[in-house]
Design a protein around this motif. Sequence first.
Motif, mmCIF file in Angstrom:
data_model
loop_
_atom_site.group_PDB
_atom_site.id
_atom_site.type_symbol
_atom_site.label_atom_id
_atom_site.label_comp_id
_atom_site.label_asym_id
_atom_site.label_seq_id
_atom_site.Cartn_x
_atom_site.Cartn_y
_atom_site.Cartn_z
ATOM 1 N N UNK A 206 -18.594 11.395 -14.530
ATOM 2 C CA UNK A 206 -17.429 11.925 -13.741
ATOM 3 C C UNK A 206 -16.511 10.766 -13.606
ATOM 4 N N UNK A 207 -15.007 10.972 -13.732
ATOM 5 C CA UNK A 207 -14.229 9.872 -13.519
ATOM 6 C C UNK A 207 -13.168 10.213 -12.759
ATOM 7 N N UNK A 208 -12.072 9.230 -12.310
ATOM 8 C CA UNK A 208 -10.734 9.850 -11.812
ATOM 9 C C UNK A 208 -9.766 8.974 -12.664
ATOM 10 N N UNK A 209 -8.669 9.264 -12.257
ATOM 11 C CA UNK A 209 -7.520 8.502 -13.356
ATOM 12 C C UNK A 209 -7.471 7.153 -12.914
ATOM 13 N N UNK A 210 -7.580 6.261 -14.121
ATOM 14 C CA UNK A 210 -7.737 4.721 -13.945
ATOM 15 C C UNK A 210 -6.483 3.890 -13.470
ATOM 16 N N UNK A 211 -5.373 4.786 -13.280
ATOM 17 C CA UNK A 211 -4.147 4.167 -12.761
ATOM 18 C C UNK A 211 -4.324 4.258 -11.165
ATOM 19 N N UNK A 212 -4.360 2.778 -10.838
ATOM 20 C CA UNK A 212 -4.318 2.461 -9.097
ATOM 21 C C UNK A 212 -3.242 2.746 -8.636
ATOM 22 N N UNK A 213 -3.116 3.627 -7.587
ATOM 23 C CA UNK A 213 -1.927 4.008 -6.692
ATOM 24 C C UNK A 213 -2.174 3.257 -5.558
ATOM 25 N N UNK A 214 -1.142 2.808 -5.068
ATOM 26 C CA UNK A 214 -0.857 1.968 -3.585
ATOM 27 C C UNK A 214 0.250 2.614 -2.847
ATOM 28 N N UNK A 215 -0.043 3.131 -1.551
ATOM 29 C CA UNK A 215 0.855 4.053 -1.114
ATOM 30 C C UNK A 215 1.436 3.105 0.080
ATOM 31 N N UNK A 216 2.544 2.733 -0.086
ATOM 32 C CA UNK A 216 3.160 1.833 0.772
ATOM 33 C C UNK A 216 4.382 2.212 1.678
ATOM 34 N N UNK A 217 4.407 3.741 2.031
ATOM 35 C CA UNK A 217 5.225 4.244 2.926
ATOM 36 C C UNK A 217 6.888 4.031 2.622
ATOM 37 N N UNK A 218 7.580 3.308 3.712
ATOM 38 C CA UNK A 218 8.820 3.182 3.669
ATOM 39 C C UNK A 218 9.420 1.838 2.997
ATOM 40 N N UNK A 219 8.323 0.922 2.584
ATOM 41 C CA UNK A 219 8.628 -0.386 2.075
ATOM 42 C C UNK A 219 9.283 -0.086 0.956
ATOM 43 N N UNK A 220 10.291 -0.944 0.797
ATOM 44 C CA UNK A 220 10.845 -0.911 -0.801
ATOM 45 C C UNK A 220 10.510 -2.264 -1.761
ATOM 46 N N UNK A 221 9.852 -3.323 -1.143
ATOM 47 C CA UNK A 221 9.644 -4.341 -2.044
ATOM 48 C C UNK A 221 8.054 -4.852 -1.429
ATOM 49 N N UNK A 222 7.286 -5.141 -2.342
ATOM 50 C CA UNK A 222 5.997 -5.947 -1.956
ATOM 51 C C UNK A 222 6.177 -7.444 -2.093
ATOM 52 N N UNK A 223 5.604 -8.141 -0.945
ATOM 53 C CA UNK A 223 5.734 -9.478 -0.925
ATOM 54 C C UNK A 223 4.884 -10.127 -1.835
ATOM 55 N N UNK A 224 3.751 -9.890 -2.199
ATOM 56 C CA UNK A 224 3.052 -10.170 -3.389
ATOM 57 C C UNK A 224 1.959 -9.539 -3.646
ATOM 58 N N UNK A 225 1.537 -9.670 -4.922
ATOM 59 C CA UNK A 225 0.220 -8.741 -5.425
ATOM 60 C C UNK A 225 -0.669 -9.681 -6.060
ATOM 61 N N UNK A 226 -2.136 -9.957 -5.869
ATOM 62 C CA UNK A 226 -3.001 -10.694 -6.421
ATOM 63 C C UNK A 226 -3.918 -9.749 -7.343
ATOM 64 N N UNK A 227 -4.268 -10.289 -8.310
ATOM 65 C CA UNK A 227 -5.284 -9.331 -9.197
ATOM 66 C C UNK A 227 -6.333 -10.343 -9.678
ATOM 67 N N UNK A 228 -7.500 -10.048 -9.445
ATOM 68 C CA UNK A 228 -8.595 -10.810 -9.615
ATOM 69 C C UNK A 228 -9.482 -9.978 -10.693
ATOM 70 N N UNK A 229 -9.454 -10.558 -11.791
ATOM 71 C CA UNK A 229 -10.237 -9.856 -12.838
ATOM 72 C C UNK A 229 -11.782 -10.156 -12.774
ATOM 73 N N UNK A 230 -12.665 -9.115 -13.429
ATOM 74 C CA UNK A 230 -14.135 -9.407 -13.245
ATOM 75 C C UNK A 230 -14.703 -10.667 -13.670
ATOM 76 N N UNK A 231 -13.906 -11.357 -14.590
ATOM 77 C CA UNK A 231 -14.411 -12.723 -14.922
ATOM 78 C C UNK A 231 -13.824 -13.938 -14.069
ATOM 79 N N UNK A 232 -13.117 -13.468 -12.928
ATOM 80 C CA UNK A 232 -12.411 -14.374 -12.044
ATOM 81 C C UNK A 232 -11.337 -14.821 -12.313
ATOM 82 N N UNK A 233 -10.510 -14.554 -13.515
ATOM 83 C CA UNK A 233 -9.309 -14.852 -13.701
ATOM 84 C C UNK A 233 -8.516 -14.249 -12.920
ATOM 85 N N UNK A 234 -7.417 -14.853 -12.348
ATOM 86 C CA UNK A 234 -6.624 -14.207 -11.321
ATOM 87 C C UNK A 234 -4.987 -14.494 -11.637
#
Length: 587
Positions: free
Chosen positions: A36-64
């Motif tokens: 069993x699996x779900x969609x592999x696209x991560x969805x972030x619900x942000x309401x009425x916000x129009x801009x994200x201040x920052x986004x950090x991605x941490x990969x399994x090998x700890x690269x960021x």
Amino acid sequence: MHGDAKNSTGIGAKVKVFCKAQQYFMEQFPVRGFQSSIDQVLHVGLGNNTVIDSMIIIWPNDQTQKLLNVKVNQTLTIQLSDAKDKWAYNVAGNDKNTYLTQVAAPVGMQHKENDFPDFTLQKLMANYLSKTGPCMAMADVNKDGLQDVFFGGGNGQPSKIFLQNRQGNFVSSNQPAMAKDSIFNAGAAMFFDADNDGDQDIYITASGYELAPNSPYLQDRLYLNDGKGNFIKSTTTIPPMPFSKSCVKAIDIDGDGDMDLFVGGRVVPGKYPLSPGSKILLNDGKGNFTDGTATSAPALQHMGMVTDALWMDINHDKKPDLIMVGEYMPIKIFINHNGVLLDESGKYIHFESSGWWNTIYANDMDGDGDLDLVIGNMGTNTQFKVTPKEPVSLYYKDFDGNGSIDPILCYYIDGISYPAVSKDDLTEQIPSLKKKFLVYKDYSMATINELFTPAQLQYASILKAAEMRSIYLENKGDSFLVHQLPVEAQFSPVCAITAIDANKDGKMDLLLAGNNAWTRIRYGRFEANHGVLLLGDGKGGFSYIPQNKSGLNIRGDVKSLLTIYAGLNTNVLVGLNNGNAVMLKNK
């Protein structure tokens, strides 16, 4: 998300999104079960916000990598090849300014559990009942002014006495009598002066689920101190009590000047959830104990599966009263009326308190001069969401007449109570149900009343638990007011509690530990408690201290905690089931 050749979709990647005052966190784990699996696209619900201040991605090998000022309403393709930096985890112990630090534990203080599989006795139990150690106790056994430690052994492992020296170190002492009794499993222990000779003797209860009911290895032991820290077994001073026990608590119940005992009964081996009852042992002043339950507290003979207890003077009449907790038990309060203990729980507990309680601890947490209670429970991070109207229920009976008790756990889903046990497990235990439910779909919608006929359920017993939270009970003098501990204290079962002044502000703080890895696979292991430090405000309020600030990084099943004063230091000794003890130093 595009990872590398071995992980093309970035399974295990973490995404942190910061938007104004909000922080969002997601992980790339699309698997939800077998095939069993779900969609592999991560969805972030942000309401009425129009801009994200920052986004950090941490990969399994700890690269960021970090993205700034990202517009919403778009699909981003994130590449591992763009992650040029290395993520530094701020884990417990990295910050030198933590409240607690782990130091070397005493040499030889290691608990060894046997590998008995409890489910071979009763396939429908939710948890093992044999993995309860180590128990620990503390007293000055050789009269040198220093606190010494008893460390309980598992089945086949000798219990030990560790003597503290002037340097604050603990050294194992030679105790031939305890070594000879290594076949006994130490369930609980209590130092007290049993024979009124001025030194600390020790009573050790026997526990175990792998033993037959009435096994001689379920008999408790009393070891008398020679005054120098050498212990000799007393063989005739305890009445026969061959049942599995959870705790022992000493106090002068009848006011005759010697120490009597409450001994908590846990379970009848192989017959969960039957309780053996609990006992009051009366002391003749010379260390000889008789069973006084029938006259001092007859209700204890039919008490449930007690897990812990303590004595305190609740009604301020200078007589010790008894508070008990247990599995599928409400909080029980027995008031002492001149040596006779009467159940007056309803006078002091004004909420539905039946729970899966593990431990109870008393301290003055609000500075008003009386003792408050902190009680460790299962926690709320489980499949079982309970309320007084929708409790978990345990139906038990020998449904198929084969001589074995069948405990069937039920819990509510969308307002309907269903059996928690799987069809395969249930029909293996009760084969006659195979013909009643030929397909899994039909079983998935069945309630307990559809599994069994009214006649089959007529003589079934039912236990219920309506509270899973670990709580703080504020002592109001004439009753206890319930407060939920912070959510971080609810992540996993709390099995051990102690208090220290961690931040040296003169107010007591709480240290909670626990976990339970010995469960049914379908429920998962409860291992989210790495040690929880709650700073007290001196008024009964508590705030969680993150792990990187508390310094706590305890892994495994913690069954006991001791606050030890070694010189000018305050240490906490942590007893881990089937593992090495851990020593924490309060800076």
